[in-house]
Design an enzyme around this catalytic site. Sequence first.
Site, short mmCIF file in Angstrom:
data_model
loop_
_atom_site.label_atom_id
_atom_site.label_comp_id
_atom_site.label_asym_id
_atom_site.label_seq_id
_atom_site.Cartn_x
_atom_site.Cartn_y
_atom_site.Cartn_z
N HIS A 26 0.81 -1.22 0.00
CA HIS A 26 0.00 0.00 0.00
C HIS A 26 0.85 1.27 0.00
O HIS A 26 0.30 2.37 -0.13
CB HIS A 26 -0.97 -0.01 1.20
CG HIS A 26 -0.36 0.46 2.49
ND1 HIS A 26 0.06 -0.40 3.47
CD2 HIS A 26 -0.11 1.71 2.96
CE1 HIS A 26 0.54 0.29 4.49
NE2 HIS A 26 0.45 1.56 4.21
N ASP B 126 -0.74 -7.32 1.88
CA ASP B 126 -0.08 -6.01 1.93
C ASP B 126 1.42 -6.21 2.09
O ASP B 126 2.01 -5.95 3.13
CB ASP B 126 -0.65 -5.18 3.08
CG ASP B 126 -0.25 -3.72 3.00
OD1 ASP B 126 0.29 -3.31 1.96
OD2 ASP B 126 -0.46 -3.00 3.99
N GLY C 113 3.43 6.68 8.64
CA GLY C 113 4.82 6.85 8.26
C GLY C 113 5.69 5.67 8.65
O GLY C 113 6.80 5.51 8.15
N SER D 278 4.46 2.67 8.15
CA SER D 278 3.99 1.63 7.22
C SER D 278 5.15 1.04 6.43
O SER D 278 6.07 1.74 6.01
CB SER D 278 2.97 2.22 6.25
OG SER D 278 1.75 2.48 6.88
N GLY D 279 5.07 -0.26 6.20
CA GLY D 279 6.09 -0.95 5.42
C GLY D 279 7.29 -1.36 6.22
O GLY D 279 8.08 -2.20 5.78
#
Length: 269
Positions: A71, A114, A207, A209-210
Amino acid sequence: VLRSIARATLTYGCGQPAVPPQLGARVVGGEDAVAHSWPWQISLQYSRNGGWSHTCGGTLIAPSWVLTAAHCFSSSLTYRVVLGEHDLTAEDDGAVVADGAVAPCRGGGGVSNDIALIKLTQPVQESASIQAACLPPSGLELPNNYPCEVTGWGRLWTNGPLADVLQQALLPVVDYSTCSQADWWGGLVRTSMVCAGGDGVVSGCNGDSGGPLSCQRDGLWEVHGIVSFGSSWGCNTYKKPTVFTRVSAYIDWINEVGAWRNNITGKIT
């Protein structure tokens, strides 16, 4: 497999930071991580107004491979990977900038699958500040309350500023039977995900994320989760732990991407 690739080609060995982390700090409300103590953490940045801005985290898992969230990407933007970073405002801390191409996991929608792999254009040179995390065994699920750490440059509090210096937080695992209860995440959480936190005090935030959920097992740090989503009520909402893509559920897919890695070309867009 990518785990064996990482261990065979990394001088330092995966999951063994040259600079040991100081454990127990927080992201939301947070404290700074020790510089370069999470050497697999990367900053995914996008081009904006002639400069670059941090948008997501990610994890180096082999010299040419970064693991992050699907995402994080928009087809209208151009991205780069920054490795070995600690303070995003400093220009002299040994960071390495890399280009690559992204392979997202196909199938499902919304927060399903994801996960994405970035193949770097050139293998990154290892150093004390750039090392890979190990991958967990396929299918492994950590028990409830297992201590893990989330790291990132996400917001310091709900709607607050992004961090300049890499932050870390102790986030214990919340097992699926707990996290899927109605007063926790209910049906939104799936067995291909892992929850961590939920005490209403400590969490990941926008922020992050990932980025990785790093868990130490048998003396090595493995990436067990990829920050996927949190509560719209606030980053540190009680009984709404940070939800991660469970990496051990995707080991076969990671290996498949590695098998056809030479077919992934172009820029990260």
